[in-house]
Design an enzyme around this catalytic site. Structure first.
Site, PDB file in Angstrom:
ATOM      1  N   GLU A 128     -50.293  23.597  -3.218  1.00 19.82           N
ATOM      2  CA  GLU A 128     -49.653  23.704  -4.534  1.00 19.82           C
ATOM      3  C   GLU A 128     -48.834  24.985  -4.687  1.00 19.82           C
ATOM      4  O   GLU A 128     -47.875  25.028  -5.465  1.00 19.82           O
ATOM      5  CB  GLU A 128     -50.690  23.595  -5.651  1.00 19.82           C
TER       6      GLU A 128
ATOM      7  N   PHE B  18     -66.163  18.035 -13.347  1.00 15.02           N
ATOM      8  CA  PHE B  18     -65.638  18.130 -11.987  1.00 15.02           C
ATOM      9  C   PHE B  18     -64.143  18.480 -12.030  1.00 15.02           C
ATOM     10  O   PHE B  18     -63.364  17.847 -12.724  1.00 15.02           O
ATOM     11  CB  PHE B  18     -65.841  16.795 -11.261  1.00 15.02           C
ATOM     12  N   GLN B  19     -63.762  19.493 -11.281  1.00 16.11           N
ATOM     13  CA  GLN B  19     -62.373  19.967 -11.192  1.00 16.11           C
ATOM     14  C   GLN B  19     -61.795  20.371 -12.536  1.00 16.11           C
ATOM     15  O   GLN B  19     -60.610  20.187 -12.793  1.00 16.11           O
ATOM     16  CB  GLN B  19     -61.488  18.927 -10.495  1.00 16.11           C
TER      17      GLN B  19
ATOM     18  N   LYS C  35     -56.505  13.579 -18.433  1.00 17.64           N
ATOM     19  CA  LYS C  35     -56.308  12.289 -17.776  1.00 17.64           C
ATOM     20  C   LYS C  35     -56.242  11.133 -18.779  1.00 17.64           C
ATOM     21  O   LYS C  35     -55.418  10.223 -18.634  1.00 17.64           O
ATOM     22  CB  LYS C  35     -57.444  12.038 -16.776  1.00 17.64           C
TER      23      LYS C  35
ATOM     24  N   MET D 140     -43.753  46.660   6.414  1.00 21.33           N
ATOM     25  CA  MET D 140     -43.609  47.530   5.245  1.00 21.33           C
ATOM     26  C   MET D 140     -44.885  48.337   5.006  1.00 21.33           C
ATOM     27  O   MET D 140     -44.827  49.502   4.616  1.00 21.33           O
ATOM     28  CB  MET D 140     -43.246  46.700   4.011  1.00 21.33           C
TER      29      MET D 140
END
Ligand SMILES: Cc1ncc(C[n+]2csc(CCOP(=O)(O)OP(=O)(O)O)c2C)c(N)n1
Lengths: 163, 575
Positions: free
Chosen positions: B55, B117-118, B167, B482
């Site tokens: 993602e 969940f999630q 959802k 760097m």
């Protein structure tokens, strides 16, 4: 310098955390914050007492104004205004102390709202500074509980915070 | 437009709203909470979904797409880990004011707050790094919220907006109509600059003897390059761009004196330090630009044009503030300026230019051209020549990013795409992928380092799946260069964990993803290798340049120093 910032915000879930989150994320001072709905139920009014240099106060008002949920911002300290805060205090009140308590209540124009179990519950609405003095009038050891609402304020006369 | 009595499922409303908003590409990754939406996507062809491999990649790809096109980048991720993986990309876009609209799935409304969940508090997690966010609790609000999200992302000072969609909302039905306009009483970005302030600015500009134009990403975001060019040319004043502002003014023009800031040119920083009138346009006086604020532009009166009132006088107090859209304000300035440029003190300006030419003669960007080792600067310079300066260049974070900014001369806006504000390693390759989606015919190259590249290496798969033949220029110094440079300068060469052991074989790695890989180890081979890679128009080529490990980025202003206190090179210490 201490400033009182007044905001109109959309009455939406999350509006409060956006404002509070901004203050913590940018390390701005926050002395008190109050929030409640207005006569228009779609809006809430928030009052924030903060302090900082002129620069910081300018940044605070600009950053707050930038939040999408914030409708209006005003620094009340720049206008003629009143500030008020509500204090509820419980103090021990046996027979020896009673006379003194009554005297303090009278001189601050406070209100006795309950007297039970040898405890007086007193209410005072005034400026933060006055509340401070009021609290200090009691012997520290006799104070049982203190709750303050945080400051709210309003500009006087034709200065109106509205949409 | 939909027939107003038509009832649609939330998931279909989502897809229709994107289409009606004019969205053609969506970068995403599926999961439980967004399965209804993925099902709706399956049944249509107006919006092309690009399946990334992480993602973070989706947000960077959408971000690159937005930076290159000026249109919003759109992202779809699932709830929980899908959303948290997207946070780095959202924060990256936020710091650079890039318009993204990120849709995250959420657990069904009745489970919110239940540690389902999630489930994560997406609105809470993203709040400090979005311009605004929404939780849609009712399908009847979905279309309007999407409209608002795009409006907020694109207008005023742009930025990412997150829309969290439970959802059940995507399963519920309601009538669909996409609003033409939405009004928000709390949101009114300022467009037009105050005309009194504009008059004062012009007067100050015309009185200057040592003027300086300093412009940032705002000019690019505001599509005001043309106006800026007209403005700068009509005055004949020197101009510098920030890292975010490169390309807003043609870098090959003789009035352009290079980037400013920590690794800016000597002449740009010296001119900033000594100028008497500074006009800052769409720039925010970032700490990497100003150095020590106490020592910043000590002799200058400052004019600042910015769309965000909060950017004005935030770090540096200014004398004339103009809040407004840069394009709008610059056009008005240009109109009024027209006849008045006659009053410029040309003798003083000529002297000022002489001084600047003298600073330029220090040749602060010179490097060793005789070395057998590959100098990273040389690779970029050659890439610049071979692409005619016309490629889209994305970058990661580190030395390679600074060299890219110094050595690729951007003549056009939206060609230089890098994470300036957040400094996100891993940004470059997915961003290049996003640019290539928008401009399949263009040459798109990602200039990166071996440490940055692996941070989002999985997106090589996405490039294969969607046939996105970008060119990856890996300046491989086997160090987090760097970090090593700072450790060399400020930590007595204690190279704590900046050395990359166990570096992959990038050629094989590229091949294993179905692409082409090349390793280039000698300076003499650089040009031909680049030519070969650029000629492979339909192949992604990962070019692994084994560069000089000890090369450092110069010039450099160390932290806490003023703009006039630059290090030029190990042999040429100034100040
Ligand atoms: C996600 C992330 N983690 C850490 C850093 C800190 N950081 C800045 S530059 C750098 C080294 C980059 O190394 P490389 O990609 O090889 O580029 P080079 O400097 O060698 O050109 C690091 C670790 C960062 N910018 N981003």
């Amino acid at each position: 310098m201490r400033h009182i910032i007044s905001l109109l915000v959309e009455n939406e879930a999350g509006a409060l955390s956006r404002v509070a989150g901004l203050f913590s994320a940018r390390a701005y001072n926050i002395e008190s914050l109050t929030v409640a709905p207005t006569n228009d139920s779609s809006m809430s009014r928030m009052t924030i007492v903060t302090s900082g240099s002129d620069n910081i106060i300018e940044q605070i008002t600009k950053q707050v104004d930038k939040l999408v949920d914030v409708i209006r911002v005003v620094d009340l300290s720049e206008l003629k205004h009143v500030e008020r805060e509500l204090l509820l205090i419980k103090v021990m009140a046996d027979s020896k102390l009673r006379a003194g308590i009554e005297q303090i209540i009278a001189s601050f124009n406070a209100r006795l709202i309950d007297d039970s179990d040898n405890i007086c519950t007193i209410e005072l609405t005034d400026t933060g500074e006055k509340l401070e003095k009021f609290i200090q009038s009691f012997d520290k050891n006799n104070i049982i509980e203190v709750v303050r609402s945080g400051v709210t304020g309003i500009a006087l006369g034709k200065n109106i915070l509205q949409v | 437009m939909a027939n107003s009595s038509e009832k649609l499922r939330g998931a279909d409303i989502f897809v229709r709203a994107l289409k009606d908003e004019g969205v053609t590409h969506l970068f995403g990754y599926p999961g439980g909470a967004v399965l209804h939406i993925y099902d709706a996507l399956y049944k249509q062809s107006a919006v092309e979904h690009i399946l990334v491999r992480h993602e973070q990649g989706a947000t960077h790809a959408a971000d690159g797409y937005a930076r290159a096109t000026g249109r919003p980048g759109v992202v779809l991720v699932t709830s929980g880990p899908g959303m948290t993986n997207a946070v780095t990309g959202i924060a990256t876009a936020y710091m650079d004011s890039i318009p993204l609209v990120v849709f995250s799935g959420q657990v069904p409304t009745h489970l919110i707050g239940n540690d389902a969940f999630q489930e994560v508090d997406a609105v809470g997690i993203s709040r400090p790094c979005v311009k605004h966010n929404f939780l849609v609790k009712d399908v009847r609000d979905l279309a309007t919220t999407i409209k608002k999200a795009f409006l907020i992302a694109m207008s005023g000072r742009p930025g990412p907006v997150l829309v969290d969609i439970p959802k059940d909302v995507t399963a519920d039905m309601c009538e669909y109509e996409y609003p033409q306009h939405v009004e928000m009483r709390s949101y009114h970005p300022v467009i037009k600059g105050d005309s009194e302030q504009i008059k004062r600015a012009i007067k100050l500009l015309l009185s200057a003897k040592k003027p300086m134009v300093y412009t940032g990403g705002g000019v690019i975001l505001g599509n005001a390059s043309q106006e800026l060019t007209t403005f700068t040319r009509s005055l004949g004043y020197p101009i510098t761009n920030t890292l975010m502002g490169l390309g807003a003014y043609p870098a090959t023009d003789k009035q352009f004196i290079g980037m400013l800031g920590m690794h800016g040119t000597y002449e740009a920083n010296m001119a900033m330090h000594h100028c008497d009138v500074l006009i800052a346009i769409g720039a925010r006086f970032d700490d990497r630009v100003t150095g020590d604020l106490e020592k910043f532009c000590p002799y200058a009166k400052i004019i600042h044009i910015d769309i965000d009132p909060a950017s004005i006088s935030k770090n540096v107090p200014v004398d004339v503030a103009i809040v407004g859209d840069v394009k709008n304000v610059l056009s008005e300035i240009n109109q009024q300026l027209g006849a008045q440029t006659g009053s410029i003190d040309q003798a003083a300006i000529k002297q000022w230019w002489q001084q600047i030419r003298e600073w330029q003669s220090m040749n602060c960007l010179r490097f060793d051209r005789k070395s057998d080792k590959i100098k990273p600067q040389f690779v970029i310079e050659t890439l610049y020549e071979l692409t005619g300066g016309d490629a889209y260049i994305t970058s990661d974070v580190g030395q390679h990013q600074m060299w890219a900014a110094q050595f690729y001369k951007f003549d056009k806006p939206r060609r230089w795409i890098n994470s300036g504000g957040l400094g996100t390693m891993g940004f470059g390759m997915p961003a290049a992928l996003g640019v290539k989606v928008a401009f399949p015919e263009a040459t798109v190259a990602c200039i990166t380092g071996e440490a940055s590249l692996v941070m989002c290496i999985q997106e090589l798969s996405t490039c294969l799946q969607y046939d996105l033949p970008i060119k990856i220029i890996n300046l491989n110094n086997r160090y987090m260069g760097m970090v090593r440079q700072w450790q060399e300068f400020f930590y007595d060469k204690r190279y704590s964990h900046s050395y990359m052991e166990a570096i992959p074989d990038f050629v094989k790695l590229s091949e294993s993803f179905g692409h082409t890989g090349m390793r280039i180890e000698r300076a003499v081979d650089v040009k031909e290798a680049l030519q070969q890679a650029l000629a492979k128009k339909d192949k992604l080529v990962l070019m692994d340049f084994i560069t000089d490990q000890t090369e450092n980025v110069y010039p450099m202003i160390a932290a806490g120093k003023g703009q006039h206190e630059m290090h030029l090179s190990p042999e040429r210490e100034l100040a």
